[in-house]
Design a protein around this motif. Structure first.
Motif, PDB file in Angstrom:
ATOM      1  N   GLU A  45     -27.184 -24.142  12.156  1.00  0.00           N
ATOM      2  CA  GLU A  45     -27.821 -23.989  13.467  1.00  0.00           C
ATOM      3  C   GLU A  45     -28.119 -22.527  13.781  1.00  0.00           C
ATOM      4  O   GLU A  45     -29.095 -22.226  14.464  1.00  0.00           O
ATOM      5  CB  GLU A  45     -26.945 -24.598  14.573  1.00  0.00           C
ATOM      6  N   GLN A  46     -27.294 -21.613  13.286  1.00  0.00           N
ATOM      7  CA  GLN A  46     -27.475 -20.203  13.597  1.00  0.00           C
ATOM      8  C   GLN A  46     -28.578 -19.539  12.760  1.00  0.00           C
ATOM      9  O   GLN A  46     -29.024 -18.446  13.076  1.00  0.00           O
ATOM     10  CB  GLN A  46     -26.157 -19.444  13.384  1.00  0.00           C
ATOM     11  N   ALA A  93     -20.441 -29.740   7.817  1.00  0.00           N
ATOM     12  CA  ALA A  93     -20.119 -28.922   8.985  1.00  0.00           C
ATOM     13  C   ALA A  93     -21.003 -29.212  10.195  1.00  0.00           C
ATOM     14  O   ALA A  93     -20.683 -28.796  11.304  1.00  0.00           O
ATOM     15  CB  ALA A  93     -20.232 -27.433   8.618  1.00  0.00           C
ATOM     16  N   GLU A  94     -22.078 -29.934   9.986  1.00  0.00           N
ATOM     17  CA  GLU A  94     -23.067 -30.152  11.047  1.00  0.00           C
ATOM     18  C   GLU A  94     -23.261 -31.650  11.288  1.00  0.00           C
ATOM     19  O   GLU A  94     -23.775 -32.357  10.420  1.00  0.00           O
ATOM     20  CB  GLU A  94     -24.381 -29.502  10.629  1.00  0.00           C
ATOM     21  N   HIS A 109     -24.095 -18.113   7.511  1.00  0.00           N
ATOM     22  CA  HIS A 109     -24.212 -18.000   8.966  1.00  0.00           C
ATOM     23  C   HIS A 109     -24.141 -19.325   9.709  1.00  0.00           C
ATOM     24  O   HIS A 109     -24.080 -19.331  10.932  1.00  0.00           O
ATOM     25  CB  HIS A 109     -25.536 -17.316   9.328  1.00  0.00           C
ATOM     26  N   GLY A 110     -24.197 -20.422   8.999  1.00  0.00           N
ATOM     27  CA  GLY A 110     -24.230 -21.734   9.632  1.00  0.00           C
ATOM     28  C   GLY A 110     -25.652 -22.240   9.743  1.00  0.00           C
ATOM     29  O   GLY A 110     -26.599 -21.448   9.857  1.00  0.00           O
ATOM     30  N   ILE A 158     -22.262 -27.482   3.957  1.00  0.00           N
ATOM     31  CA  ILE A 158     -23.219 -27.215   5.037  1.00  0.00           C
ATOM     32  C   ILE A 158     -23.496 -28.522   5.775  1.00  0.00           C
ATOM     33  O   ILE A 158     -23.507 -28.561   7.006  1.00  0.00           O
ATOM     34  CB  ILE A 158     -24.519 -26.608   4.467  1.00  0.00           C
ATOM     35  N   PHE A 165     -27.564 -20.553   5.222  1.00  0.00           N
ATOM     36  CA  PHE A 165     -26.820 -21.625   5.897  1.00  0.00           C
ATOM     37  C   PHE A 165     -25.324 -21.491   5.606  1.00  0.00           C
ATOM     38  O   PHE A 165     -24.490 -21.669   6.490  1.00  0.00           O
ATOM     39  CB  PHE A 165     -27.294 -23.004   5.450  1.00  0.00           C
TER      40      PHE A 165
END
Length: 190
Positions: A26-27, A111-112, A23-24, A108, A20
């Motif tokens: 959601e990704q 950011a979301e 790469h993020g 994390i 996470f």
């Protein structure tokens, strides 16, 4: 792939958090997490309902950090002291060995948007439960709600400081500092 290795849940959490962060949220897919942890996707789903649960597992335990000390306090404990007792108890859970995980987890979540909302929901649930426990002990309104809301605010501010870069003090020390500041705000000179 080995199916039932010891520490699978912890390994899945560690690998997930790393992916996470890199790469993020959601990704990153469950398939990527499972592959990196050297387990099957089915094994992942034995431990977590979905990838969000990797970050939010243990909601009931989190709420119990606050409510258990209140439940166990002597009957004549004043409301502010009940909340202070609950906050002091969180220091044992947020020990120094959890700081690195929490420092990696928080960006994390921030950011979301859906994760931020879930985090706020977790804090709101804790507030509701604290209020319920206080009312069950006979704390009247609005004192029960004020105490619950204040307690979670102090926790949140303490937690944010605890994970701040360069911070080395214990959660317990930071919480004590914030409770003292609150006491000074409400009762100057005490």
């Amino acid at each position: 792939m080995a199916r039932w290795q010891p520490g699978t849940r912890d390994r899945l959490q560690a690998v997930s958090l790393q992916l996470f962060a890199e790469h993020g949220f959601e990704q990153t897919t469950v398939a990527e997490i499972a592959a990196a942890a050297e387990v099957t996707e089915r094994t992942f789903f034995r431990h977590f309902a979905d990838k969000r649960e990797v970050l939010f597992a243990g909601q009931d335990d989190f709420v119990a950090l606050f409510t258990d000390p209140i439940d166990q306090a002597p009957a004549d404990t004043p409301p502010f002291d009940l909340v202070a007792r609950a906050l002091q108890h969180t220091g044992a859970f947020f020990a120094d060995d959890r700081r690195a995980w929490s420092r990696l987890r928080q960006p994390i979540i921030e950011a979301e948007p859906s994760l931020r909302e879930r985090e706020l929901g977790k804090l709101a649930m804790a507030t509701v439960r604290i209020g319920e426990v206080l009312r069950a002990r006979g704390v009247p309104e609005p004192a029960a709600t004020l105490a619950a809301e204040t307690g979670i605010t102090v926790f949140h501010l303490s937690f944010q400081q605890w994970i701040a870069p360069g911070e080395t003090r214990s959660m317990e020390a930071i919480t004590h500092e914030r409770l003292s500041a609150l006491t000074e705000l409400v009762h100057p000179g005490h």
